[in-house]
Design an enzyme around this catalytic site. Structure first.
Site, mmCIF file in Angstrom:
data_model
loop_
_atom_site.group_PDB
_atom_site.id
_atom_site.type_symbol
_atom_site.label_atom_id
_atom_site.label_comp_id
_atom_site.label_asym_id
_atom_site.label_seq_id
_atom_site.Cartn_x
_atom_site.Cartn_y
_atom_site.Cartn_z
ATOM 1 N N ASN A 26 -3.806 -5.808 -7.267
ATOM 2 C CA ASN A 26 -2.427 -5.406 -7.591
ATOM 3 C C ASN A 26 -1.527 -6.640 -7.654
ATOM 4 O O ASN A 26 -0.683 -6.778 -8.546
ATOM 5 C CB ASN A 26 -1.856 -4.459 -6.522
ATOM 6 C CG ASN A 26 -2.731 -3.249 -6.279
ATOM 7 O OD1 ASN A 26 -3.539 -2.894 -7.127
ATOM 8 N ND2 ASN A 26 -2.593 -2.616 -5.120
ATOM 9 N N ARG A 38 -16.581 2.380 0.349
ATOM 10 C CA ARG A 38 -16.565 0.954 0.011
ATOM 11 C C ARG A 38 -17.472 0.121 0.922
ATOM 12 O O ARG A 38 -17.543 -1.096 0.766
ATOM 13 C CB ARG A 38 -15.133 0.406 0.055
ATOM 14 C CG ARG A 38 -14.589 0.197 1.458
ATOM 15 C CD ARG A 38 -13.101 -0.038 1.557
ATOM 16 N NE ARG A 38 -12.573 -1.136 0.773
ATOM 17 C CZ ARG A 38 -11.316 -1.561 0.892
ATOM 18 N NH1 ARG A 38 -10.500 -1.003 1.773
ATOM 19 N NH2 ARG A 38 -10.881 -2.558 0.168
ATOM 20 N N ARG A 45 -5.445 -3.913 8.211
ATOM 21 C CA ARG A 45 -5.850 -2.504 8.155
ATOM 22 C C ARG A 45 -6.897 -2.303 9.246
ATOM 23 O O ARG A 45 -8.052 -2.712 9.089
ATOM 24 C CB ARG A 45 -6.478 -2.159 6.790
ATOM 25 C CG ARG A 45 -5.549 -2.296 5.620
ATOM 26 C CD ARG A 45 -4.523 -1.161 5.554
ATOM 27 N NE ARG A 45 -3.683 -1.280 4.385
ATOM 28 C CZ ARG A 45 -2.573 -2.011 4.309
ATOM 29 N NH1 ARG A 45 -2.177 -2.705 5.350
ATOM 30 N NH2 ARG A 45 -1.855 -2.048 3.202
ATOM 31 N N LYS A 99 7.974 -10.055 5.317
ATOM 32 C CA LYS A 99 8.562 -8.865 4.680
ATOM 33 C C LYS A 99 8.850 -7.810 5.732
ATOM 34 O O LYS A 99 7.981 -7.475 6.527
ATOM 35 C CB LYS A 99 7.567 -8.299 3.654
ATOM 36 C CG LYS A 99 7.296 -9.208 2.486
ATOM 37 C CD LYS A 99 5.979 -8.870 1.792
ATOM 38 C CE LYS A 99 4.795 -9.469 2.497
ATOM 39 N NZ LYS A 99 3.496 -9.217 1.894
ATOM 40 N N GLY A 150 9.963 -4.439 5.201
ATOM 41 C CA GLY A 150 10.191 -3.177 4.486
ATOM 42 C C GLY A 150 11.492 -3.176 3.704
ATOM 43 O O GLY A 150 11.831 -4.143 3.030
ATOM 44 N N ALA A 156 3.852 -2.019 -2.502
ATOM 45 C CA ALA A 156 5.160 -2.680 -2.337
ATOM 46 C C ALA A 156 4.938 -4.153 -1.968
ATOM 47 O O ALA A 156 5.447 -5.065 -2.627
ATOM 48 C CB ALA A 156 5.985 -1.987 -1.254
ATOM 49 N N ASP A 195 2.164 -5.854 -2.213
ATOM 50 C CA ASP A 195 1.326 -6.546 -3.198
ATOM 51 C C ASP A 195 2.172 -7.036 -4.383
ATOM 52 O O ASP A 195 2.012 -8.170 -4.845
ATOM 53 C CB ASP A 195 0.238 -5.608 -3.751
ATOM 54 C CG ASP A 195 -0.563 -4.931 -2.650
ATOM 55 O OD1 ASP A 195 -0.617 -5.498 -1.539
ATOM 56 O OD2 ASP A 195 -1.118 -3.852 -2.896
HETATM 57 P P1 AMP Z 1 6.658 -3.889 3.150
HETATM 58 O O1 AMP Z 1 5.269 -4.315 2.852
HETATM 59 O O2 AMP Z 1 6.811 -2.452 3.548
HETATM 60 O O3 AMP Z 1 7.364 -4.822 4.088
HETATM 61 O O4 AMP Z 1 7.408 -3.958 1.754
HETATM 62 C C1 AMP Z 1 7.246 -5.046 0.869
HETATM 63 C C2 AMP Z 1 8.501 -5.224 0.079
HETATM 64 O O5 AMP Z 1 8.794 -4.020 -0.636
HETATM 65 C C3 AMP Z 1 9.717 -5.477 0.936
HETATM 66 O O6 AMP Z 1 9.860 -6.859 1.220
HETATM 67 C C4 AMP Z 1 10.832 -4.964 0.043
HETATM 68 O O7 AMP Z 1 11.166 -5.959 -0.884
HETATM 69 C C5 AMP Z 1 10.181 -3.797 -0.690
HETATM 70 N N1 AMP Z 1 10.484 -2.521 -0.002
HETATM 71 C C6 AMP Z 1 9.700 -1.855 0.861
HETATM 72 N N2 AMP Z 1 10.290 -0.700 1.299
HETATM 73 C C7 AMP Z 1 11.498 -0.653 0.676
HETATM 74 C C8 AMP Z 1 12.603 0.278 0.681
HETATM 75 N N3 AMP Z 1 12.584 1.366 1.425
HETATM 76 N N4 AMP Z 1 13.679 -0.011 -0.079
HETATM 77 C C9 AMP Z 1 13.719 -1.130 -0.865
HETATM 78 N N5 AMP Z 1 12.718 -2.032 -0.917
HETATM 79 C C10 AMP Z 1 11.624 -1.819 -0.161
#
Ligand code: AMP
Length: 317
Positions: free
Chosen positions: A32, A102, A167, A225, A227, A256, A258
């Site tokens: 991805n 897998r 994971r 990151k 979220g 998200a 990836d």
């Molecule tokens: P994560 O792996 O959940 O930390 O998400 C990876 C990236 O996806 C984050 O750094 C954000 O840029 C984006 N992202 C994830 N969740 C959200 C959300 N609820 N609203 C907006 N962007 C998000």
């Protein structure tokens, strides 16, 4: 031409669409990442390094990679193993669960199939990216081969980039993952974790504790990151916390992280500064989560990225 090699597994994804129909596509975290990097930065050579089989599914998977513009010269083909498969199930409440086949996939054999040509090509790349999933699925007896290979790649001057993407179910134990991640943190100059990787695996929930944990390693660019809240980066003396624009309706958070990684890697390689790269990567991820599945329609993705790249270019004038 800038060259990136991404090493990991791609699987057949099956998703129940109607009572007796399965929607099929191909996905996997590193795959991805490669797809989104190439879509955003078509001028870069993005190679997907993996092992597949000599079956029909493997051929379709390669065709799919090529249709996305990925370079497949570093794909090797096992005579005894085939690609992995997973099924996405969604219950009445919209909660998704995953069922995997897998354990015996060809990608686990990737190190056994590593040849001189692959070594030489990877050593000529600008960036080599892998994830905790790439590590977790490797046949245990091949781990030493992987670290030896990574050492060669690093010595050749290639930037090593890593996302732990922890994971639990793929690891024998949390301790096993911690040991392997310590080697990965040591080898990598760019690390792109999610905050939950650290909370689940090391009991660290605060950014300052995560940064302190990473301090002894020689990580030149640490991008964490968090979220929908924020993205934090530390690169030498430079530090930045960037708020993430809220998304009103999150449909599916698959991919998200990836998509963020792919666009971030591409943007940094293309010469964008860290702030711009985070902005671009976060908008890409913010769009990806508004669609179901790991890989969203390209027209939606390209429209957003091209518009934002144009805006950056306009600002730079
Ligand atoms: P994560 O792996 O959940 O930390 O998400 C990876 C990236 O996806 C984050 O750094 C954000 O840029 C984006 N992202 C994830 N969740 C959200 C959300 N609820 N609203 C907006 N962007 C998000």
């Amino acid at each position: 031409m800038q060259k990136v090699v991404l090493f990991g597994e791609c699987m057949l994804e099956l998703r129940q669409s109607e009572a007796n129909t399965m929607h099929r596509s191909f996905a996997g975290d590193v795959f991805n990442t490669a797809v989104y990097q190439k879509r955003a930065f078509a001028q870069q050579q993005v190679s997907f390094m993996t092992a597949l089989g000599q079956d029909v599914l493997s051929q379709q998977l390669v065709d799919n990679c090529k249709a996305e513009g990925l370079n497949c010269d570093l794909v090797r083909y096992s005579t005894s193993h085939n690609p992995g498969i997973y099924l996405v199930q969604t219950d009445a409440q919209g909660e998704r669960s995953f069922l995997y086949w897998r354990e015996n996939s060809a990608a686990r054999q990737a190190m056994k199939l590593l040849d001189e040509e692959v070594r030489n090509q990877v050593c000529k790349a600008d960036v080599f990216f892998f994830s905790g999933i790439s590590l977790a699925i490797l046949a245990r007896e091949d781990r030493a081969l992987f670290w030896q290979f990574l050492n060669e790649v690093q010595k050749a001057g290639v930037t090593i980039a890593f996302d732990p993407n922890y994971r639990a179910r793929l690891w024998e134990s949390a301790e096993d993952a911690r040991q392997q991640f310590a080697l990965a943190f040591t080898a990598s100059s760019m690390v792109l974790p999610g905050i939950e990787d650290f909370s689940v695996l090391y009991g660290l929930n605060e950014l300052k504790d995560i940064v302190a944990f990473c301090e002894p390693f020689n990580i030149k660019e640490l991008v964490i990151k968090n979220g929908g809240n924020s993205v934090f980066c530390r690169a030498g003396d430079f530090e930045l916390t960037q708020a993430v624009k809220p998304v009103a309706k999150v449909v599916d958070t698959t991919s998200a992280g990836d998509s963020f990684n792919g666009v971030y890697l591409g943007a940094r390689l293309a010469g964008y500064d860290i702030g711009q790269a985070i902005e671009l990567a976060a908008s890409a991820a913010g769009l990806v989560i508004q669609f179901p599945g790991a890989i969203i329609p390209n027209e939606n993705f390209k429209a957003l990225i091209d518009q934002q790249i144009l805006a950056f270019e306009h600002l730079a004038k």
